[in-house]
Structure formats: structure tokens, C-alpha cells
Design an enzyme around this catalytic site. Structure first.
Site, PDB file in Angstrom:
ATOM      1  N   GLY A 321       0.719  -1.199  -0.061  1.00 21.86           N
ATOM      2  CA  GLY A 321       0.151   0.048  -0.011  1.00 21.86           C
ATOM      3  C   GLY A 321       0.892   1.119   0.013  1.00 21.86           C
ATOM      4  O   GLY A 321       1.118   1.934  -0.961  1.00 21.86           O
ATOM      5  N   ARG A 322       1.582   1.505   0.921  1.00 21.54           N
ATOM      6  CA  ARG A 322       2.193   2.916   1.268  1.00 21.54           C
ATOM      7  C   ARG A 322       3.551   2.757   0.118  1.00 21.54           C
ATOM      8  O   ARG A 322       3.676   3.983  -0.260  1.00 21.54           O
ATOM      9  CB  ARG A 322       3.056   2.649   2.616  1.00 21.54           C
ATOM     10  N   CYS A 390      -8.242  22.983  16.908  1.00 21.49           N
ATOM     11  CA  CYS A 390      -8.170  23.598  18.282  1.00 21.49           C
ATOM     12  C   CYS A 390      -7.650  22.397  19.211  1.00 21.49           C
ATOM     13  O   CYS A 390      -8.521  21.660  19.905  1.00 21.49           O
ATOM     14  CB  CYS A 390      -9.652  23.665  18.719  1.00 21.49           C
TER      15      CYS A 390
HETATM   16  N1  LLP Z   1      -2.292  -6.175   3.726  1.00 24.48           N
HETATM   17  C1  LLP Z   1      -2.924  -5.885   4.906  1.00 24.48           C
HETATM   18  C2  LLP Z   1      -3.718  -7.105   5.246  1.00 24.48           C
HETATM   19  C3  LLP Z   1      -2.638  -4.781   5.800  1.00 24.48           C
HETATM   20  O1  LLP Z   1      -3.157  -4.861   6.810  1.00 24.48           O
HETATM   21  C4  LLP Z   1      -1.929  -3.751   5.295  1.00 24.48           C
HETATM   22  C5  LLP Z   1      -1.826  -2.601   5.906  1.00 24.48           C
HETATM   23  C6  LLP Z   1      -1.328  -3.970   4.254  1.00 24.48           C
HETATM   24  C7  LLP Z   1      -1.705  -5.027   3.342  1.00 24.48           C
HETATM   25  C8  LLP Z   1      -0.630  -2.700   3.445  1.00 24.48           C
HETATM   26  O2  LLP Z   1       0.421  -2.616   4.038  1.00 24.48           O
HETATM   27  P1  LLP Z   1       1.608  -1.395   3.656  1.00 24.48           P
HETATM   28  O3  LLP Z   1       2.235  -1.941   2.475  1.00 24.48           O
HETATM   29  O4  LLP Z   1       0.741   0.049   3.356  1.00 24.48           O
HETATM   30  O5  LLP Z   1       2.579  -1.162   4.680  1.00 24.48           O
HETATM   31  N2  LLP Z   1      -2.455   3.767   9.099  1.00 24.48           N
HETATM   32  C9  LLP Z   1      -1.090   3.069   9.412  1.00 24.48           C
HETATM   33  C10 LLP Z   1      -0.552   1.927   8.372  1.00 24.48           C
HETATM   34  C11 LLP Z   1      -1.701   0.688   8.689  1.00 24.48           C
HETATM   35  C12 LLP Z   1      -1.406  -0.199   7.829  1.00 24.48           C
HETATM   36  C13 LLP Z   1      -2.575  -1.387   8.011  1.00 24.48           C
HETATM   37  N3  LLP Z   1      -2.470  -2.533   7.309  1.00 24.48           N
HETATM   38  C14 LLP Z   1       0.047   4.398   8.864  1.00 24.48           C
HETATM   39  O6  LLP Z   1      -0.559   5.566   8.755  1.00 24.48           O
HETATM   40  O7  LLP Z   1       1.197   4.103   9.042  1.00 24.48           O
END
Ligand code: LLP
Length: 467
Positions: A321-322, A390
Site C-alpha cells: 500500500g504505502r 483546536c
Molecule cells: N495487507 C494487509 C492485510 C494490511 O493490513 C496492510 C496494512 C497492508 C496489506 C498494506 O501495508 P503497507 O504496504 O501499506 O505497509 N495507518 C497506518 C498503517 C496501517 C497499515 C494497516 N495495514 C499508518 O498510517 O502508518
């Protein structure tokens, strides 16, 4: 006319421009702070996707999310090509749409041949509406509702089953719907530790996600007896913003053992999904592996483990994702008031904050910023960038190194494509900002700025409260 400043000019903004290497070595977007098309133009303004950022703000308002299409597509291609290069079996990259789910992003992802992982009915609906084919959609979640499961079955997407309750519910729903079978995968907790923020770590044993690996045999046995469950593979995700390669390598090896164990119960599992988690560079000292290095590490370990177990290569899936979308986006804000407390600090306030980027207040995440209209001015100040909410904790960046700023300057925070818009709120009733996608000098709106009318759209005023 666009001019690229020499790399040795260490000043407020140009130091962050992607390194233009002389070789054909791929620049991995997750190792850069600014999107790949970032340049400084002849007005000393930041340009992304051929568009002057200050002009974009004039045109579309402030704050503004600016998504660079080329950077997103490059990241997609690097994932895809790396799997092709290092994995002789079949592979599929899924975009973890929780990072940023909207029609335009899903459509771009689909056009790159990637699939999508969704975690709710809302994300599923968005992916389907954007034209993503159901065979490439995987539904996650530790507490999927009956409505979400039903929608998933009807749409023909793969359900990644998380727990016993869901397994039983699914069997019941399928029976009631008289559906012959549905494709599922099983999510297991691998018991792997990785070094990241506690809230974004999911693979250790004490996690709310996935079946306990100690239940493995029982789960396989149950599933093997359900004619309506077409179980195709296993899934795990160990966490997010990870820089080490070892945890994912350990994961790959553990998961191949699961495939082997499943065979003992007559289950022929052919898909293995290692989740997402590759980190990105938010600050200079962050040093994540490139997309290619991360993919290579996983492909190698899965192949070695399969060879050791004498198993055929499974279809290998991953869910970034990220690392796909964060580096492709920046958020532009307009600087307003400032307050200097002698001997302590200077606060410089912007027109957004924790509502459009809740990551600093939630995870103490650190960001870097540049001033879009003073890109090569020297750094002369250390200031704290405060949001307009705020709430004293609404601080976007502590000790930002910037040129001298004044009201009206455009502050650009980098690396905001993941978990910013998707976690944005209307706290203090701030309308969510607009988002544009930029490419080849053209900017297109992908998310409209919310209006005050939007803010009260769901409000109901009972008759007796009307004056
Ligand atoms: N697959 C599953 C099952 C997940 O739970 C996640 C992320 C991903 C893939 C993708 O992970 P990535 O490649 O994005 O690291 N809100 C938090 C991040 C939470 C991630 C949750 N799961 C933040 O802003 O850092």
C-alpha cells in the site's frame, strides 16, 4: 523553462529532488522524498508532473493533495516487473487500497494490471465501481459483516477469512444463498516480530488479525470438509513501514510450511500472499530497500523453501500500500499566522493539519516539507509547523528546517499519499481538501474539495428542534 539544479546545492528544497542518476538504474520511488517528476522551474517554484505547485493551489485551492501519476505508475511497474524477473511462477501484485481508496486511484491501479485488496464493503464498492475485475479483488477484515460477506460472494471476489466466527458465518451464508462455492484464503498470524510502530504491527502472536497458528490443523481440517469453500491459499501480513528484509523472508519460509501442512488435510493450496509492509523514506535517514530488492528477497526465499519441501511454486501475491502510493503524493498548504516564543520556538501555522494528515498525532510520524515558492532559498529557520485545529497536539512537523517563510507561502509536505486522505476526518468541521492527479503538465481533479453543505449533508434536524 525547467532547470534542474546541481545536486550539490544543499538548500531548502532542491536537496530533496530525486537524484538524476546517469545510469539506467531504476529510481525506486520509495527511496525518494519527492515524487519522481519533481523539478524546480525558472520561477524557483516546485513543479510536479509538469505543473507548478503554486499554480495548482491558485487553481484548485488549499490545502491540496497532489498525486503524481508517473511516480505511482513507476512503482506499480517496478513491483510487477520485479516479480516477473525473480519469480518463475505466477504472481499478482495487489494494491492495499486502505492506503488511499478512491475511483481514480483504483482505476490507475487497474490499468497497470494490479489487483486490489479491500478491507470493507466501502473499499470493495469503490474498487468494483472503478472497474477492477472481481477476480483480482481480495476482501480482508477481522470482523466482516454479513452484508460485506454477501456483497463479496455476489461479486465473485476472494474472501480472506480471518477467524472461526467468520468461517462459520460464511458457511451459513453460502448455504442460505444456495451458492455452490466461493473462493477463500486463510489469514494466519505468523508470530513474526518486526520493528515498526506498535499500532501498525500485525504479524506477532498477540494480534487481533488472523487464525492462531496453533489452530492450523483444525482450521485446515474444517475447511477441507466444506464443499462450499474453495480454499485456494494462505495469507499473512506482518506490519507496515518495515525496512528490514529478514522478517518477510522468515514469513515466506513459514508460509511455505503452511502449504505443506495443508496438503496433509487433502487441501491443494496454490496461492501464497505475503501481505504488504515495505517502508518508504519519510526523512533523510530512512533507508528502505528498493521495491526490486524487497521483491527479490521474497521470491528467493519462497523458491528455496518450495524446493526444500519439494512443493510446486504457488502463485505468489503481495499487497503493498504505502510503498506504491505514499511517495507519489504531496500535500500543499498555505502558510498563515505565526507565533514566536522567544528562546523557545516559532510556530508557523498552515490551513490544514490533523484532519488531513492524522499520522503525526496518531503515530508520532515525522515528515519533511519544502516551501514550493522558495525552493532554492537557503535554510535559515527552524520552526514548528502547526495545524489549525483546536488541539495543542495538532503539530504536523517539529523543528522543520525552512527558508524564511511568510504568510501566503506554499508549504509542501512530502510522502503523503498513503494513510492521509484515507484517514482524514472532518474534525472541527474542516472540509476535506481536494486532490488532483498531475501528468505531463495537466492536472485533473480526482477528489472534490468538500463544501460546508457536504459537512451538514448527513445531519438531521428533528422537527421539534427547528426554530
Ligand atoms: N495487507 C494487509 C492485510 C494490511 O493490513 C496492510 C496494512 C497492508 C496489506 C498494506 O501495508 P503497507 O504496504 O501499506 O505497509 N495507518 C497506518 C498503517 C496501517 C497499515 C494497516 N495495514 C499508518 O498510517 O502508518
Amino acid at each position: 523553462m525547467v532547470s534542474t539544479h546541481p545536486a550539490e546545492v544543499q538548500n531548502a528544497g532542491t536537496q530533496y529532488l530525486p537524484q538524476r542518476r546517469n545510469t539506467s538504474t531504476n529510481i525506486s520511488p520509495n527511496q525518494e522524498l519527492l515524487p519522481l517528476t519533481a523539478k524546480v522551474n525558472s520561477n524557483d517554484n516546485l513543479e510536479i508532473g509538469g505543473c507548478d505547485v503554486t499554480t495548482l493551489v491558485e487553481q484548485f485551492g488549499s490545502p491540496l493533495y497532489i498525486l503524481d501519476e508517473a511516480t505511482l505508475r513507476t512503482a506499480c511497474q517496478q513491483y510487477r516487473d520485479s516479480f516477473k524477473k525473480y519469480y518463475p511462477g505466477e504472481s499478482q501484485v495487489l494494491y492495499a487500497s486502505k492506503a488511499w481508496s478512491c475511483l481514480a486511484v483504483c482505476a490507475m491501479i487497474a490499468s497497470e494490471g494490479l489487483g486490489i485488496d479491500v478491507v470493507s464493503g466501502g473499499e470493495l464498492y469503490t474498487a468494483l465501481t472503478a472497474g477492477m475485475s472481481p477476480e483480482k479483488i481480495y476482501l480482508h477484515g477481522n470482523n466482516k459483516s454479513r452484508a460485506e460477506l454477501t456483497l463479496a460472494i455476489e461479486s465473485g471476489v476472494t474472501i480472506v477469512v480471518d477467524n472461526w466466527y467468520e468461517l462459520h458465518t460464511l458457511v451459513e451464508i453460502l448455504k442460505a444463498m444456495s451458492v455452490p462455492s466461493t473462493r477463500i484464503m486463510l489469514r494466519l498470524t505468523p508470530g513474526i516480530e518486526c520493528h515498526t510502530h506498535e499500532y501498525i504491527r500485525t504479524g506477532h502472536l498477540d494480534s487481533k488479525f488472523g487464525f492462531d497458528p496453533n489452530d492450523l490443523g483444525e482450521v485446515f481440517e474444517f475447511v477441507s470438509k466444506q464443499p462450499t469453500l474453495n480454499c485456494v491459499g494462505v495469507h499473512a501480513h506482518i506490519g507496515s513501514q518495515i525496512f528490514e528484509r529478514q522478517p518477510h523472508q522468515d514469513l515466506g519460509a513459514v508460509m511455505v510450511q503452511w502449504l505443506r501442512d495443508a496438503a496433509k488435510y487433502g487441501l491443494n493450496l496454490t496461492e501464497l500472499n505475503v501481505g504488504g509492509g515495505l517502508g518508504i523514506k519519510y526523512v533523510e535517514s530512512d533507508d528502505p530497500p528498493s521495491i526490486e530488492e524487497w521483491v527479490k528477497a521474497i521470491c528467493e526465499v519462497v523458491q528455496a523453501a518450495c524446493a526444500a519441501e519439494n512443493l510446486p511454486l504457488p502463485k505468489l501475491l503481495s499487497e503493498p500500500g504505502r510503498s506504491l502510493i505514499a511517495p507519489a503524493c504531496v500535500t500543499a498548504y498555505t502558510i498563515g499566522s505565526s507565533k514566536t516564543i522567544p528562546e523557545i520556538r516559532t510556530y508557523v501555522a498552515i490551513d490544514g493539519g490533523m484532519s488531513d494528515n492524522p499520522r503525526p498525532i496518531t503515530y508520532q510520524s515525522v515528515y519533511r516539507a519544502v516551501v514550493a515558492n522558495k525552493l532554492s532559498a537557503p535554510i535559515t529557520e527552524t520552526v514548528t509547523i502547526a495545524g489549525k485545529h483546536c488541539e495543542s497536539g495538532d503539530i504536523l512537523i517539529k523543528n522543520a528546517q525552512l527558508p524564511k517563510t511568510e504568510a501566503g507561502d506554499i508549504l509542501v509536505v512530502m510522502g503523503t499519499g498513503a494513510y492521509n486522505y484515507s484517514m482524514a476526518s472532518n474534525y472541527n468541521r474542516l472540509p476535506r481538501p481536494a486532490a488532483v492527479v498531475v501528468a505531463d503538465g495537466e492536472a485533473n481533479l480526482i477528489l472534490q474539495r468538500e463544501t460546508y453543505q457536504d459537512l451538514i449533508r448527513q445531519d438531521c434536524l428533528p422537527e421539534r428542534l427547528k426554530s
